[in-house]
Design a protein around this motif. Sequence first.
Motif, short mmCIF file in Angstrom:
data_model
loop_
_atom_site.label_atom_id
_atom_site.label_comp_id
_atom_site.label_asym_id
_atom_site.label_seq_id
_atom_site.Cartn_x
_atom_site.Cartn_y
_atom_site.Cartn_z
N ILE A 69 0.81 -1.22 0.00
CA ILE A 69 0.00 0.00 0.00
C ILE A 69 0.85 1.27 0.00
N GLY A 70 2.18 1.13 0.14
CA GLY A 70 3.02 2.31 0.06
C GLY A 70 4.28 2.19 0.89
N ASP A 71 5.16 3.17 0.71
CA ASP A 71 6.39 3.25 1.48
C ASP A 71 6.13 4.04 2.76
N VAL A 72 6.92 3.76 3.78
CA VAL A 72 6.82 4.48 5.05
C VAL A 72 7.69 5.73 4.95
N ASN A 73 7.10 6.89 5.14
CA ASN A 73 7.84 8.14 5.00
C ASN A 73 9.06 8.20 5.90
N GLY A 74 10.16 8.70 5.36
CA GLY A 74 11.36 8.94 6.16
C GLY A 74 12.18 7.71 6.47
N THR A 75 11.95 6.61 5.74
CA THR A 75 12.68 5.37 6.07
C THR A 75 13.71 4.96 5.03
N ASP A 76 13.98 5.80 4.03
CA ASP A 76 15.04 5.47 3.07
C ASP A 76 16.35 5.25 3.81
N ALA A 77 17.01 4.14 3.52
CA ALA A 77 18.21 3.78 4.27
C ALA A 77 19.23 3.10 3.37
N ASP A 78 20.49 3.11 3.82
CA ASP A 78 21.60 2.52 3.07
C ASP A 78 21.82 1.07 3.48
N ALA A 79 21.97 0.20 2.49
CA ALA A 79 22.45 -1.17 2.72
C ALA A 79 23.94 -1.18 2.38
N ALA A 80 24.75 -1.74 3.27
CA ALA A 80 26.20 -1.69 3.10
C ALA A 80 26.84 -2.99 3.57
N ILE A 81 28.10 -3.15 3.25
CA ILE A 81 28.88 -4.31 3.67
C ILE A 81 29.42 -4.04 5.08
N ALA A 82 29.31 -5.03 5.94
CA ALA A 82 29.77 -4.90 7.32
C ALA A 82 31.10 -5.62 7.52
N VAL A 83 32.00 -4.98 8.24
CA VAL A 83 33.29 -5.58 8.63
C VAL A 83 33.53 -5.25 10.10
N ARG A 84 34.53 -5.88 10.67
CA ARG A 84 34.89 -5.53 12.04
C ARG A 84 35.50 -4.13 12.09
N GLN A 85 35.34 -3.44 13.21
CA GLN A 85 35.83 -2.07 13.33
C GLN A 85 37.34 -1.99 13.16
N SER A 86 38.04 -3.05 13.46
CA SER A 86 39.50 -3.06 13.35
C SER A 86 39.98 -3.30 11.92
N ASP A 87 39.06 -3.63 11.01
CA ASP A 87 39.44 -4.00 9.64
C ASP A 87 39.21 -2.86 8.65
N ASN A 88 39.77 -1.70 8.97
CA ASN A 88 39.56 -0.54 8.11
C ASN A 88 40.17 -0.74 6.73
N LEU A 117 40.38 -3.48 5.01
CA LEU A 117 39.45 -4.29 4.23
C LEU A 117 38.24 -3.47 3.81
N ARG A 118 37.76 -2.64 4.70
CA ARG A 118 36.63 -1.76 4.37
C ARG A 118 36.96 -0.88 3.18
N GLU A 119 38.16 -0.32 3.17
CA GLU A 119 38.57 0.55 2.06
C GLU A 119 38.77 -0.24 0.77
N ARG A 120 39.22 -1.48 0.87
CA ARG A 120 39.32 -2.32 -0.33
C ARG A 120 37.95 -2.54 -0.94
N PHE A 121 36.97 -2.82 -0.10
CA PHE A 121 35.61 -2.98 -0.60
C PHE A 121 35.10 -1.69 -1.23
N ASN A 122 35.35 -0.55 -0.58
CA ASN A 122 34.89 0.73 -1.12
C ASN A 122 35.48 1.00 -2.51
N LYS A 123 36.77 0.74 -2.63
CA LYS A 123 37.45 0.97 -3.92
C LYS A 123 36.86 0.06 -5.00
N ALA A 124 36.68 -1.21 -4.66
CA ALA A 124 36.13 -2.16 -5.63
C ALA A 124 34.70 -1.80 -6.00
N LEU A 125 33.92 -1.34 -5.02
CA LEU A 125 32.55 -0.94 -5.29
C LEU A 125 32.50 0.25 -6.23
#
Length: 251
Positions: free
Chosen positions: A200-219, A221-229
């Motif tokens: 019946i419709g979208d809920v207002n104000g709920t647009d959100a980002d889906a992203a890849i999750a890594v451990r906080q210590s693996d910056n 790896l996070r940047e490798r994913f960002n570059k590849a993306l």
Amino acid sequence: MKYVIRFASACALVAAVAANAHADTLTIATEGAYPPFNTTNSDGTVSGFDVDITKALCERMNAQCTIVAQDWDGIIPGLMAKKYDAIVASMIVTDERKKKIAFTNHYYRTPLSIAVPKDSDITDAQINFKGRTIGAQGAATQGIYAEDHYEKAGAKLNLYPTLDEANAELKNGRVDAVIADKFPLLEWINKASDDCCKIIGDVNGTDADAAIAVRQSDNALRERFNKALDEIVADGTYQKISSKYFDFNIY
């Protein structure tokens, strides 16, 4: 002395090769119960948009990746326990999750939507569902949203381990509505053979980002994913994958 230097150099080379081999071998978790993004096939393999994106990113990073299925309730604990190196499972970025794990840039965006039975008298996706029963996947952003906005307003909230189970409850008339990310909800309705339900419709104000999750210590790896993306978006690989599943832009 020359022998000592050569021996030390050889050891350093072996260590570097071993480190690189480790860095280029990754285990990636997905849920396997969230079509069209990830689903488990009859032979136990997983497929879907998340899986195809993962394979494209791993190829771009020259990484050998193993993709494993993990129940949603345990997917963040499994990452923190180092059962795998990253999660590519349509996980929405939230401030609460960022206290535990780190996220890459988004790889798609989605709003929350409301589905109801075909003959329902509910026509407005913006209501608070007071006095109604609403279903959602537990431990997911839709479940959290429903707790904060519907249950506190007087709705009865039923939470389920997977979206498929919530949808089945809607189809069987045990809940009045389901709240979920728009694209998997749309996939379910479009493929339903009995035409039981509708969005019946979208809920207002709920647009959100889906992203890849890594451990906080693996910056790194996070940047490798960002570059590849960035690279697969720029060269059209992302759009080629997306067009297999959607006839509209989700990026």
